[in-house]
Design an enzyme around this catalytic site. Structure first.
Site, PDB file in Angstrom:
ATOM      1  N   LYS A   1      38.581  38.153  41.278  1.00  0.00           N
ATOM      2  CA  LYS A   1      40.131  37.742  41.134  1.00  0.00           C
ATOM      3  C   LYS A   1      40.339  36.338  41.973  1.00  0.00           C
ATOM      4  O   LYS A   1      39.897  36.109  43.036  1.00  0.00           O
ATOM      5  CB  LYS A   1      41.118  38.933  41.935  1.00  0.00           C
TER       6      LYS A   1
ATOM      7  N   ASP B   1      40.261  46.158  45.853  1.00  0.00           N
ATOM      8  CA  ASP B   1      39.689  45.778  44.517  1.00  0.00           C
ATOM      9  C   ASP B   1      39.563  44.087  44.545  1.00  0.00           C
ATOM     10  O   ASP B   1      40.762  43.458  44.341  1.00  0.00           O
ATOM     11  CB  ASP B   1      40.450  46.060  43.392  1.00  0.00           C
TER      12      ASP B   1
ATOM     13  N   ASP C   1      44.832  49.602  45.508  1.00  0.00           N
ATOM     14  CA  ASP C   1      44.200  50.068  44.109  1.00  0.00           C
ATOM     15  C   ASP C   1      43.922  51.447  44.344  1.00  0.00           C
ATOM     16  O   ASP C   1      43.113  52.126  43.478  1.00  0.00           O
ATOM     17  CB  ASP C   1      43.077  49.296  44.079  1.00  0.00           C
TER      18      ASP C   1
ATOM     19  N   ARG D   1      38.253  52.222  35.613  1.00  0.00           N
ATOM     20  CA  ARG D   1      37.845  53.164  34.252  1.00  0.00           C
ATOM     21  C   ARG D   1      36.421  53.626  34.529  1.00  0.00           C
ATOM     22  O   ARG D   1      35.940  54.723  33.922  1.00  0.00           O
ATOM     23  CB  ARG D   1      37.915  52.279  33.061  1.00  0.00           C
TER      24      ARG D   1
ATOM     25  N   ASP E   1      35.959  43.311  37.032  1.00  0.00           N
ATOM     26  CA  ASP E   1      37.070  43.698  37.412  1.00  0.00           C
ATOM     27  C   ASP E   1      37.882  44.881  36.826  1.00  0.00           C
ATOM     28  O   ASP E   1      38.706  45.225  37.060  1.00  0.00           O
ATOM     29  CB  ASP E   1      38.134  42.507  37.291  1.00  0.00           C
TER      30      ASP E   1
ATOM     31  N   LYS F   1      42.387  57.244  40.924  1.00  0.00           N
ATOM     32  CA  LYS F   1      41.693  56.098  41.022  1.00  0.00           C
ATOM     33  C   LYS F   1      41.734  55.677  42.493  1.00  0.00           C
ATOM     34  O   LYS F   1      42.820  55.575  43.077  1.00  0.00           O
ATOM     35  CB  LYS F   1      42.149  54.825  40.191  1.00  0.00           C
TER      36      LYS F   1
ATOM     37  N   GLU G   1      37.125  47.898  36.847  1.00  0.00           N
ATOM     38  CA  GLU G   1      36.138  49.076  37.606  1.00  0.00           C
ATOM     39  C   GLU G   1      36.781  50.310  37.419  1.00  0.00           C
ATOM     40  O   GLU G   1      36.009  51.096  37.629  1.00  0.00           O
ATOM     41  CB  GLU G   1      35.885  48.452  39.038  1.00  0.00           C
TER      42      GLU G   1
HETATM   43  N1  BES Z   1      43.414  46.990  39.850  1.00  0.00           N
HETATM   44  C1  BES Z   1      43.565  46.316  38.739  1.00  0.00           C
HETATM   45  C2  BES Z   1      44.748  46.348  38.033  1.00  0.00           C
HETATM   46  C3  BES Z   1      46.089  46.144  38.885  1.00  0.00           C
HETATM   47  C4  BES Z   1      46.546  44.402  38.887  1.00  0.00           C
HETATM   48  C5  BES Z   1      46.480  47.006  39.696  1.00  0.00           C
HETATM   49  C6  BES Z   1      47.588  44.543  39.712  1.00  0.00           C
HETATM   50  C7  BES Z   1      47.687  46.612  40.478  1.00  0.00           C
HETATM   51  C8  BES Z   1      48.258  45.424  40.531  1.00  0.00           C
HETATM   52  C9  BES Z   1      42.327  46.570  37.991  1.00  0.00           C
HETATM   53  O1  BES Z   1      41.205  46.959  38.387  1.00  0.00           O
HETATM   54  C10 BES Z   1      42.016  45.076  37.041  1.00  0.00           C
HETATM   55  O2  BES Z   1      41.725  44.310  37.798  1.00  0.00           O
HETATM   56  N2  BES Z   1      42.339  44.845  35.825  1.00  0.00           N
HETATM   57  C11 BES Z   1      42.067  43.953  35.115  1.00  0.00           C
HETATM   58  C12 BES Z   1      41.300  43.951  34.109  1.00  0.00           C
HETATM   59  C13 BES Z   1      40.870  42.886  33.519  1.00  0.00           C
HETATM   60  C14 BES Z   1      39.474  42.808  34.202  1.00  0.00           C
HETATM   61  C15 BES Z   1      40.771  42.725  32.049  1.00  0.00           C
HETATM   62  C16 BES Z   1      43.652  43.387  34.704  1.00  0.00           C
HETATM   63  O3  BES Z   1      44.410  44.451  34.057  1.00  0.00           O
HETATM   64  O4  BES Z   1      43.857  42.330  34.820  1.00  0.00           O
HETATM   65 ZN    ZN Z   2      41.447  47.941  40.214  1.00  0.00          ZN
HETATM   66 ZN    ZN Z   3      39.765  45.462  38.890  1.00  0.00          ZN
END
Ligand code: BES
Ligand code: ZN
Ligand code: ZN
Length: 488
Positions: free
Chosen positions: A268, A261, A279, A342, A338, A256, A340
């Site tokens: 966020k 992000d 990220d 995937r 967010d 990834k 993204e």
């Molecule tokens: N890049 C984040 C996941 C992440 C969070 C990585 C903290 C490293 C540290 C990912 O793209 C994301 O934002 N995931 C969200 C999804 C949400 C929309 C349900 C999450 O897991 O909070």
């Molecule tokens: Zn992310």
């Molecule tokens: Zn994200």
């Protein structure tokens, strides 16, 4: 180009020269060995007392000769090897932080038995602790002193093992630096150039697809995530294909590469958002692993696939409710912009199919849910690969202490992602978030596949032994050592 501090050199010396140094580290293989080390024998009682008090490293000063010897006490025979290896790495890390202050120009490290037993673990923990990222510090004055060279008697370790270790550490450092670079430097385009540099340095081929090619390939996930960004995406193909490779079908690593992000329109919260430059840690792990494999000439054909982009809000950005079409023609309803990672990984996984892979492993800072599940102590694995692959990976995880825990991909979780209007949606309910993310990726696979969610350990807000602080480079040592096993 990324600025890299000169790495402390590991150098072999003649065995008889080992007592010539002002600063020494001796790994005691047996507590009774201190009697044999004549220069330390007079301190034997003192040392034994310290060992009883469970001190793991003990300084012994010789005021006559002006030398400092650091003793590392023998690993506990009653604990598993994986645990004692880790103890040695961590003890060596503590020692590094103590010795660093006086920064001797050179120091010698050896074992009391002269066999080199466990010495590589000590060197690994010591060297991995020496990483720093000070490119953006402008303060002038006394530059920090650094340890110049580490010398090891030639009878203790094989030259090839030392070289290999040194290259793996270098690869971890490269990955850490890529993670630590902010977006103001590391856009997708810059990231591609850095990967090209790594390829030239270690010996692998890098092909970079620009936006027009990505459009021609109809990578709707990558293009969709990129839509709100002022900078174009890239899709990077890393190919390390040595003559004499043991595998006919390649191992494909997918990373990834979200260089930043923000969450996009599903923005966020601002607190802690600065860490979101991490990220692309999955992508950095892929680049680092292939760098190490190429530098060490592993006889394994490995391909890396890295979709790279920012995720940002703007007037052009995708919005929740939008439909994206992935390169295999499947449609995705975007519930949350967010989620993204995937979306871009879906396109990369579809692309992986072209290579008729032996195994595909993706690494991604994919979900906050994985962090909540295991914190920084491990990574979450899911996948359709066979039990043998999973147990080998898990075992390697314990050995290098990048530990893995498997989550299920039960079909019920698939129902969580059913969309009213598209083939799948990009977000399920709040429970089992790491799993539904894995389930989403599975939808785009048609080969043996492993998904590693490295969100917990990729970027640390406080120092953790030899992993340090900020970008850790996790994934490099794990996947490199897993692939090395495939070559044996
Ligand atoms: N890049 C984040 C996941 C992440 C969070 C990585 C903290 C490293 C540290 C990912 O793209 C994301 O934002 N995931 C969200 C999804 C949400 C929309 C349900 C999450 O897991 O909070
Ligand atoms: Zn992310
Ligand atoms: Zn994200």
């Amino acid at each position: 180009m990324v600025n890299l501090p000169a790495m402390t050199e590991l150098k072999l010396i003649k065995q008889q020269d080992k007592t010539d140094y002002q600063t020494r580290i001796i790994l005691l293989d047996n507590i009774n060995d201190i009697e044999k080390l004549s220069e330390l024998a007079e301190s034997a009682a003192f040392i034994k007392l310290q060992v009883k008090n469970k001190e793991k490293s003990i300084p012994v000063y010789n005021y006559k000769s002006g030398t400092t010897t650091w003793l590392i006490t023998p690993p506990d025979e009653n604990v598993q090897k994986i645990r004692s290896d880790e103890d040695l790495r961590q003890t060596a890390s503590d020692l590094f932080r103590k010795i660093q202050k006086s920064a001797p120009e050179e120091l010698v490290i050896y074992t009391s038995s002269g066999t080199g037993k466990n010495l590589l673990s000590v060197l690994e923990g010591f060297m991995l602790s020496s990483y720093k990222f000070d490119k953006y510090k402008t303060e002038i004055g006394q530059p920090e002193k650094e340890i110049g060279t580490i010398k090891i008697p030639e009878n203790e370790v094989k030259e090839k093992d030392l070289k290999d270790l040194s290259n793996v550490i270098k690869a971890v450092f490269r990955a850490r630096t890529l993670v630590n670079e902010p977006l103001s430097y590391l856009t997708a385009q810059k990231f591609s150039e850095e990967i090209e540099n790594l390829g030239r340095e270690a010996g692998f081929i890098v092909e970079v697809f620009q936006k027009s090619r990505i459009e021609a390939l109809k990578m709707g996930g990558l293009l969709g995530v990129n839509k709100g960004s002022p900078n174009p995406p890239t899709f990077n193909i890393l190919d390390y294909n040595p003559t004499g490779a043991v595998n006919k079908k390649p191992y494909v690593l997918v990373g990834k590469g979200v260089v930043y992000d923000t969450g996009g329109i599903s923005l966020k919260p601002s607190e802690g958002m600065e860490a979101m430059k991490c990220d692309m840690a999955g992508a950095a792990a892929v680049a680092g692993t292939i760098y190490a494999a190429a530098a060490n000439k592993l006889p394994v054909h490995i391909i890396g696939l890295i979709p790279a982009t920012e995720n940002r809000p703007s007037g052009d950005a995708i919005v929740p409710g939008d439909i994206l079409t992935i390169s295999n023609g499947k449609t995705v309803e975007v519930i949350n912009t967010d989620a993204e990672g995937r979306l871009i990984l879906a396109d990369a996984l579809c692309y992986a199919k072209k290579f008729n892979p032996e195994l595909v492993i993706d690494l991604a800072t994919l979900t906050g849910s994985a962090i909540r599940a295991i914190g920084k102590e491990g990574m979450v694995m899911m996948g359709t690969a066979g039990a043998e692959v999973k147990s080998q990976l898990t075992e390697t995880g314990f050995e290098v202490y990048e530990r893995i825990v498997e989550f299920p991909l039960w079909e019920e979780y698939g129902k969580y992602l059913e969309s009213d209007i598209a083939d799948i949606k990009n977000l399920g309910p709040s429970e089992a978030g790491a799993i539904t993310a894995g389930k989403f990726l599975e939808f785009f696979t048609s080969f043996p596949w492993i998904h590693l969610d490295i969100a917990g350990g990729a970027f640390l807000s406080s120092e953790d032994s030899y992993r340090g602080k900020n970008g850790t480079g996790i994934g490099v040592r794990l996947i490199y050592n897993f692939l090395k096993k495939q070559a044996e």
